[in-house]
Write a protein that holds these residues in place. Structure first.
Motif, PDB file in Angstrom:
ATOM      1  N   PHE A 228      49.016  48.779  41.271  1.00  0.00           N
ATOM      2  CA  PHE A 228      48.251  48.220  42.600  1.00  0.00           C
ATOM      3  C   PHE A 228      46.793  47.918  42.375  1.00  0.00           C
ATOM      4  CE2 PHE A 228      46.340  48.129  46.774  1.00  0.00           C
ATOM      5  CZ  PHE A 228      46.768  47.308  47.481  1.00  0.00           C
ATOM      6  N   GLN A 229      46.178  48.873  41.979  1.00  0.00           N
ATOM      7  CA  GLN A 229      44.945  49.168  41.685  1.00  0.00           C
ATOM      8  C   GLN A 229      44.387  47.909  40.689  1.00  0.00           C
ATOM      9  OE1 GLN A 229      43.008  52.377  40.794  1.00  0.00           O
ATOM     10  NE2 GLN A 229      40.823  51.531  40.709  1.00  0.00           N
ATOM     11  N   LYS A 230      45.182  47.750  39.614  1.00  0.00           N
ATOM     12  CA  LYS A 230      45.046  47.050  38.354  1.00  0.00           C
ATOM     13  C   LYS A 230      45.371  45.816  38.798  1.00  0.00           C
ATOM     14  CE  LYS A 230      46.316  46.483  33.706  1.00  0.00           C
ATOM     15  NZ  LYS A 230      46.763  44.875  33.798  1.00  0.00           N
ATOM     16  N   GLU A 231      46.355  45.548  39.383  1.00  0.00           N
ATOM     17  CA  GLU A 231      46.653  44.020  39.917  1.00  0.00           C
ATOM     18  C   GLU A 231      45.762  43.385  40.965  1.00  0.00           C
ATOM     19  OE1 GLU A 231      49.563  40.829  39.765  1.00  0.00           O
ATOM     20  OE2 GLU A 231      49.335  42.818  38.690  1.00  0.00           O
ATOM     21  N   VAL A 232      45.224  44.091  41.822  1.00  0.00           N
ATOM     22  CA  VAL A 232      44.391  43.663  42.663  1.00  0.00           C
ATOM     23  C   VAL A 232      43.105  43.523  42.096  1.00  0.00           C
ATOM     24  CG1 VAL A 232      43.196  44.144  44.981  1.00  0.00           C
ATOM     25  CG2 VAL A 232      45.653  44.568  44.657  1.00  0.00           C
ATOM     26  N   ARG A 233      42.755  44.214  41.085  1.00  0.00           N
ATOM     27  CA  ARG A 233      41.260  44.064  40.694  1.00  0.00           C
ATOM     28  C   ARG A 233      41.349  43.048  39.554  1.00  0.00           C
ATOM     29  NH1 ARG A 233      41.020  48.159  35.855  1.00  0.00           N
ATOM     30  NH2 ARG A 233      42.302  46.390  34.950  1.00  0.00           N
ATOM     31  N   ASP A 234      42.675  42.746  38.838  1.00  0.00           N
ATOM     32  CA  ASP A 234      42.543  41.525  38.231  1.00  0.00           C
ATOM     33  C   ASP A 234      42.613  40.179  38.873  1.00  0.00           C
ATOM     34  OD1 ASP A 234      42.628  43.295  35.981  1.00  0.00           O
ATOM     35  OD2 ASP A 234      44.763  42.877  35.723  1.00  0.00           O
TER      36      ASP A 234
ATOM     37  N   PRO B   8      53.699  46.530  41.841  1.00  0.00           N
ATOM     38  CA  PRO B   8      53.436  46.519  40.293  1.00  0.00           C
ATOM     39  C   PRO B   8      53.318  47.947  40.059  1.00  0.00           C
ATOM     40  CG  PRO B   8      51.328  46.578  41.806  1.00  0.00           C
ATOM     41  CD  PRO B   8      52.627  46.418  42.647  1.00  0.00           C
ATOM     42  N   SER B   9      53.455  48.294  38.601  1.00  0.00           N
ATOM     43  CA  SER B   9      53.529  49.641  38.042  1.00  0.00           C
ATOM     44  C   SER B   9      52.824  49.654  37.087  1.00  0.00           C
ATOM     45  CB  SER B   9      55.134  50.007  37.944  1.00  0.00           C
ATOM     46  OG  SER B   9      55.035  51.395  37.239  1.00  0.00           O
ATOM     47  N   ASP B  10      51.891  50.761  36.805  1.00  0.00           N
ATOM     48  CA  ASP B  10      51.229  51.047  35.522  1.00  0.00           C
ATOM     49  C   ASP B  10      50.978  52.183  35.226  1.00  0.00           C
ATOM     50  OD1 ASP B  10      49.455  50.508  33.437  1.00  0.00           O
ATOM     51  OD2 ASP B  10      47.636  50.715  34.735  1.00  0.00           O
ATOM     52  N   PRO B  11      52.261  52.786  34.547  1.00  0.00           N
ATOM     53  CA  PRO B  11      52.342  54.352  34.143  1.00  0.00           C
ATOM     54  C   PRO B  11      51.307  54.539  33.205  1.00  0.00           C
ATOM     55  CG  PRO B  11      54.388  53.232  34.079  1.00  0.00           C
ATOM     56  CD  PRO B  11      53.442  52.133  34.053  1.00  0.00           C
ATOM     57  N   GLN B  12      50.416  55.608  33.333  1.00  0.00           N
ATOM     58  CA  GLN B  12      49.234  56.157  32.402  1.00  0.00           C
ATOM     59  C   GLN B  12      49.713  57.436  31.871  1.00  0.00           C
ATOM     60  OE1 GLN B  12      45.492  55.581  34.205  1.00  0.00           O
ATOM     61  NE2 GLN B  12      45.752  53.524  34.838  1.00  0.00           N
TER      62      GLN B  12
END
Length: 423
Positions: A56-62, A381-385
């Motif tokens: 969510f953070q990455k998608e909104v940031r981008d 969205p999903s961004d596994p780290q």
């Protein structure tokens, strides 16, 4: 294989018993399996939730940075016309930094757009349509018209698609733009206004921008806002994550009257709130793993109580208290390790395929989990780290190991004579 490991694995349900019947073993294996499942579910829940929050953070940031610049340069002590006359010199000095890949002038201001009886507050960005592609992706986000239609003096405007829908306007319609500043006459305060023609619509996928942002030519914006708008240079850099460092370097290299502000400063409140929410979600969901670890402790205590006779017989056969303790340490450790591995595997499986799983559930139930008007984006969205996954796995293992200490000590402290006398 040492006998302690074999017995501990059998109690954990990971080794087969040769003894017929084995009702006590089946009971111990069942409570061990329930503890293992609890740990696995807790670990999987943590991985999925943190992956979604990262995504969510990455998608909104981008999506935000597809419209907003990575760095803005402006001179608050200079008149807007003076800044615009010198923007090429400022851009040339900024582009000496190897990280800077594009520069373009801008005039920013807030105003009102009126269409009939509908009025909406907007963020207006004055841009150079020929240079804007070097600092943003708006030209690629056009759904109607072209960004190059913003010719100086034509007073054309490009609206977000949700904003156009709210105003009820389309291509070729006219809207009235009101600046917050105006003139005072004997008749009272008269706001500055100008009629614009809609020549394009864009969709960034970020609802807040699509519903409240408009673009005009920067020369037209300078005429509308005059002294009220913020004027400067927009920059795009090679790595957005280095924006704070590059901004600091630019402040040192540029004249003192030029200030640099990066995207992390412009959106500091939002990103700080997301980071705080992520930390709190980790602590809250870590309680699930803690409850599973407490369940493991309870199951081991029950196992010790159920195997009192077996422990006493082992002691009479020469087993030391340490060897007895190692049996239950092995049992608890295996439950924790296997539960953690199962949780990591299941959590990563869901996290990497959440883009398929969630739409399937939405179609099955006929609901939408993320209304775009509320959450800015419509897809989960999903961004596994790997850093998060390692922290979760280590936390689970540590809690599991801690849960084995008391039952192991309890088993090692049993006195064979007392146990056998009562049994």
């Amino acid at each position: 294989m040492s006998y302690e490991f074999w017995i501990g694995a059998r109690y954990a349900g990971l080794a087969r018993s040769r003894r017929k019947g084995g009702g006590g073993d089946r009971f111990v294996s069942f409570i061990a399996a329930s503890s293992m499942v609890g740990i696995a579910l807790g670990v999987a829940a943590l991985i999925v939730v943190l992956s979604v929050m990262n995504g969510f953070q990455k998608e909104v940031r981008d999506r935000m940075l597809s419209v907003l610049p990575h760095i803005e340069l402006y001179a608050p002590r200079m008149a807007p016309d003076e800044v615009l006359s010198q923007w090429k010199n400022i851009a040339r000095m900024a582009e000496e930094n190897p990280e800077v890949k594009g520069a373009a002038p801008f005039v920013a201001g807030q105003g009102m757009i009126v269409r009939g009886e509908t009025l909406s507050g907007v963020q207006i960005r004055g841009i150079d349509p020929k240079l804007d592609a070097a600092v943003s992706d708006v030209a690629e986000q056009m759904v109607s018209g072209e960004l190059t239609s913003l010719v100086p003096g034509s007073f054309s405007i490009v609206l977000g698609n949700y904003l156009a829908h709210t105003l009820g306007v389309g291509m070729g319609d006219t809207v009235l733009v009101l600046a917050p500043q105006g003139s005072i006459s004997p008749a009272g305060f008269t706001p500055r206004m100008r009629q614009f023609t809609v020549t394009g619509l864009f969709s960034s996928g970020y609802y807040e921008f699509d519903a409240s942002m408009a673009f005009i030519n920067y020369e037209d914006a300078a005429k509308v806002f005059r002294d009220s708008g913020q004027t400067g240079v927009r920059l795009r850099i090679a790595d957005m994550q280095k924006a704070p460092l590059v901004a600091s370097e630019l402040r040192a290299a540029l004249p003192p009257y030029v200030q640099a502000q990066d995207w992390t400063q412009n959106n500091r409140t939002w990103f700080a709130a997301v980071q705080t929410e992520k930390r709190m979600m980790f602590l809250i969901l870590a309680l699930i793993v803690a409850v599973a670890a407490f369940n493991l402790l309870s199951s081991l205590v029950m196992a010790v109580k159920d195997k009192r006779s077996d422990i006493a017989i082992l002691r009479t056969l020469g087993a030391t208290p340490r060897e007895v303790a190692r049996i239950f340490l092995v049992q608890g450790s295996l439950i924790g390790v296997v539960g953690t591995l199962l949780g990591v595997g299941f959590g990563m499986l869901v996290a990497f395929n959440i883009g398929v799983i969630v739409p399937f559930i939405e179609r099955m139930l006929g609901v939408q989990f993320l209304p775009q008007q509320v959450y800015f984006i419509s897809e989960l969205p999903s961004d596994p780290q790997m850093t998060d996954i390692l922290i979760i796995a280590i936390t689970s293992l540590v809690l599991s190991l801690l849960a084995t200490l008391y039952p192991s000590w309890r088993a090692s402290s049993l006195q064979p004579a007392e146990v056998l006398r009562h049994d």
